[in-house]
Design a protein around this motif. Structure first.
Motif, PDB file in Angstrom:
ATOM      1  N   PRO A  15      30.218  20.309  15.624  1.00 43.73           N
ATOM      2  CA  PRO A  15      30.465  20.547  14.191  1.00 43.73           C
ATOM      3  C   PRO A  15      30.988  21.953  13.870  1.00 43.73           C
ATOM      4  N   LEU A  16      30.838  22.884  14.795  1.00 41.34           N
ATOM      5  CA  LEU A  16      31.273  24.267  14.565  1.00 41.34           C
ATOM      6  C   LEU A  16      32.701  24.520  15.037  1.00 41.34           C
ATOM      7  N   LEU A  17      33.303  23.548  15.698  1.00 37.99           N
ATOM      8  CA  LEU A  17      34.666  23.696  16.207  1.00 37.99           C
ATOM      9  C   LEU A  17      35.674  23.390  15.107  1.00 37.99           C
ATOM     10  N   GLU A  18      36.839  24.009  15.229  1.00 40.07           N
ATOM     11  CA  GLU A  18      37.931  23.731  14.299  1.00 40.07           C
ATOM     12  C   GLU A  18      38.568  22.398  14.667  1.00 40.07           C
ATOM     13  N   GLN A  19      39.267  21.818  13.730  1.00 36.46           N
ATOM     14  CA  GLN A  19      39.932  20.546  13.994  1.00 36.46           C
ATOM     15  C   GLN A  19      40.893  20.680  15.171  1.00 36.46           C
ATOM     16  N   GLY A  20      40.772  19.792  16.139  1.00 34.80           N
ATOM     17  CA  GLY A  20      41.639  19.793  17.307  1.00 34.80           C
ATOM     18  C   GLY A  20      41.225  20.759  18.406  1.00 34.80           C
ATOM     19  N   GLU A  21      40.209  21.571  18.165  1.00 33.14           N
ATOM     20  CA  GLU A  21      39.740  22.522  19.182  1.00 33.14           C
ATOM     21  C   GLU A  21      38.985  21.761  20.271  1.00 33.14           C
ATOM     22  N   ARG A  22      39.262  22.111  21.524  1.00 32.56           N
ATOM     23  CA  ARG A  22      38.693  21.384  22.667  1.00 32.56           C
ATOM     24  C   ARG A  22      37.653  22.243  23.375  1.00 32.56           C
ATOM     25  N   LEU A  23      36.452  21.697  23.543  1.00 28.25           N
ATOM     26  CA  LEU A  23      35.354  22.363  24.227  1.00 28.25           C
ATOM     27  C   LEU A  23      35.586  22.328  25.731  1.00 28.25           C
ATOM     28  N   THR A  75      15.299  30.962  20.400  1.00 34.22           N
ATOM     29  CA  THR A  75      16.462  30.093  20.208  1.00 34.22           C
ATOM     30  C   THR A  75      17.182  29.994  21.540  1.00 34.22           C
ATOM     31  N   ARG A  76      18.139  29.111  21.601  1.00 37.91           N
ATOM     32  CA  ARG A  76      19.047  29.064  22.741  1.00 37.91           C
ATOM     33  C   ARG A  76      20.349  29.700  22.297  1.00 37.91           C
ATOM     34  N   ARG A  77      20.838  30.630  23.080  1.00 42.36           N
ATOM     35  CA  ARG A  77      22.128  31.265  22.798  1.00 42.36           C
ATOM     36  C   ARG A  77      23.138  30.696  23.777  1.00 42.36           C
ATOM     37  N   LEU A  78      24.205  30.191  23.234  1.00 43.82           N
ATOM     38  CA  LEU A  78      25.239  29.585  24.060  1.00 43.82           C
ATOM     39  C   LEU A  78      26.511  30.411  23.979  1.00 43.82           C
ATOM     40  N   LEU A  79      27.096  30.653  25.134  1.00 42.61           N
ATOM     41  CA  LEU A  79      28.451  31.189  25.176  1.00 42.61           C
ATOM     42  C   LEU A  79      29.340  29.965  25.315  1.00 42.61           C
ATOM     43  N   VAL A  80      30.151  29.735  24.321  1.00 46.38           N
ATOM     44  CA  VAL A  80      30.992  28.539  24.240  1.00 46.38           C
ATOM     45  C   VAL A  80      32.435  28.960  24.477  1.00 46.38           C
ATOM     46  N   VAL A  81      33.111  28.242  25.363  1.00 48.41           N
ATOM     47  CA  VAL A  81      34.526  28.499  25.622  1.00 48.41           C
ATOM     48  C   VAL A  81      35.305  27.261  25.211  1.00 48.41           C
ATOM     49  N   THR A  82      36.300  27.476  24.367  1.00 45.04           N
ATOM     50  CA  THR A  82      37.185  26.382  23.959  1.00 45.04           C
ATOM     51  C   THR A  82      38.605  26.738  24.372  1.00 45.04           C
ATOM     52  N   ASP A  83      39.529  25.867  24.056  1.00 48.43           N
ATOM     53  CA  ASP A  83      40.924  26.154  24.357  1.00 48.43           C
ATOM     54  C   ASP A  83      41.491  27.245  23.448  1.00 48.43           C
ATOM     55  N   ARG A  84      40.738  27.648  22.409  1.00 51.35           N
ATOM     56  CA  ARG A  84      41.212  28.655  21.458  1.00 51.35           C
ATOM     57  C   ARG A  84      40.414  29.944  21.434  1.00 51.35           C
ATOM     58  N   ARG A  85      39.119  29.878  21.764  1.00 58.10           N
ATOM     59  CA  ARG A  85      38.271  31.056  21.596  1.00 58.10           C
ATOM     60  C   ARG A  85      37.035  31.032  22.490  1.00 58.10           C
ATOM     61  N   ALA A  86      36.391  32.172  22.547  1.00 58.14           N
ATOM     62  CA  ALA A  86      35.055  32.294  23.123  1.00 58.14           C
ATOM     63  C   ALA A  86      34.137  32.554  21.936  1.00 58.14           C
ATOM     64  N   ALA A  87      32.950  31.971  21.958  1.00 55.95           N
ATOM     65  CA  ALA A  87      32.058  32.080  20.812  1.00 55.95           C
ATOM     66  C   ALA A  87      30.608  32.107  21.266  1.00 55.95           C
ATOM     67  N   VAL A  88      29.759  32.645  20.407  1.00 56.80           N
ATOM     68  CA  VAL A  88      28.327  32.582  20.617  1.00 56.80           C
ATOM     69  C   VAL A  88      27.753  31.694  19.524  1.00 56.80           C
ATOM     70  N   VAL A  89      27.005  30.687  19.967  1.00 59.59           N
ATOM     71  CA  VAL A  89      26.376  29.738  19.061  1.00 59.59           C
ATOM     72  C   VAL A  89      24.870  29.800  19.291  1.00 59.59           C
ATOM     73  N   ILE A  90      24.119  29.884  18.220  1.00 55.04           N
ATOM     74  CA  ILE A  90      22.661  29.863  18.314  1.00 55.04           C
ATOM     75  C   ILE A  90      22.189  28.453  17.984  1.00 55.04           C
ATOM     76  N   ALA A 105      35.779  35.194  19.279  1.00 52.80           N
ATOM     77  CA  ALA A 105      37.001  35.974  19.504  1.00 52.80           C
ATOM     78  C   ALA A 105      38.045  35.049  20.093  1.00 52.80           C
ATOM     79  N   PRO A 106      39.298  35.225  19.719  1.00 49.69           N
ATOM     80  CA  PRO A 106      40.363  34.426  20.329  1.00 49.69           C
ATOM     81  C   PRO A 106      40.359  34.591  21.848  1.00 49.69           C
ATOM     82  N   ARG A 107      40.669  33.521  22.554  1.00 49.74           N
ATOM     83  CA  ARG A 107      40.641  33.530  24.021  1.00 49.74           C
ATOM     84  C   ARG A 107      41.477  34.649  24.616  1.00 49.74           C
ATOM     85  N   HIS A 108      42.638  34.936  24.025  1.00 46.39           N
ATOM     86  CA  HIS A 108      43.507  35.956  24.617  1.00 46.39           C
ATOM     87  C   HIS A 108      42.898  37.361  24.560  1.00 46.39           C
ATOM     88  N   LEU A 109      41.860  37.564  23.755  1.00 44.92           N
ATOM     89  CA  LEU A 109      41.198  38.863  23.690  1.00 44.92           C
ATOM     90  C   LEU A 109      40.109  39.030  24.751  1.00 44.92           C
TER      91      LEU A 109
END
Length: 154
Positions: A15-23, A75-90, A105-109
């Motif tokens: 539910p936290l991903l943008e439309q079309g974003e791939r986990l 809590t559980r802290r997740l480092l999530v990598v998608t085709d667009r970004r890296a993110a931290v989700v609690i 942050a965008p993946r390219h960063l």
């Protein structure tokens, strides 16, 4: 292992991903900044301070400076990598509560993942960012670090 974690946390993250974003990858992590070991007294306090050395490098306003520190809340802290970004989700312990995106942050960063020497039970690694800043994290398995490096760069 990566596929197992992706499947385990997909409902919390999707539910936290943008439309079309791939986990692509999910890792349970502990940011070194704010992390503390078990024990009381001066020895534990000194050990905690030593373990936090290099937890975040980069000045105010850097990519790493916005990375969330451990706060002691269960809590559980997740480092999530998608085709667009890296993110931290609690992800709350109570799975009925919604997960929260607390950093991204965008993946390219994200330039690379650096495995660090294991000084404690958990495997330690650093995420290096395009602005020269970096953040240190810990995870339970070295293979998790290798999987992240495969996705984000070595």
């Amino acid at each position: 292992m990566t596929e197992n974690l992706i499947n385990q946390y997909r409902q919390a993250v999707q539910p936290l991903l943008e439309q079309g974003e791939r986990l692509l990858d999910v890792a349970t992590v502990t940011p070194v900044a704010g992390a503390s070991g078990v024990g009381d007294g001066a020895g534990a306090a000194i050990g905690n301070k030593l373990a936090r050395i290099g937890a975040v490098s980069g000045g105010h306003g850097s990519i790493a400076s916005g990375f969330p520190a451990s706060d002691g809340v269960p809590t559980r802290r997740l480092l999530v990598v998608t085709d667009r970004r890296a993110a931290v989700v609690i992800v709350p312990i109570d799975i009925r509560k919604p997960s929260r995106l607390v950093w991204h942050a965008p993946r390219h960063l994200v330039q690379r993942v650096e495995r660090r020497p294991r000084l404690q039970l958990m495997a330690r690694f650093r995420l290096h960012f395009a602005d020269g800043s970096a953040v240190a994290l810990m995870t339970m398995r070295r293979r998790t670090v290798e999987a992240l490096a495969d996705q984000l760069g070595r």
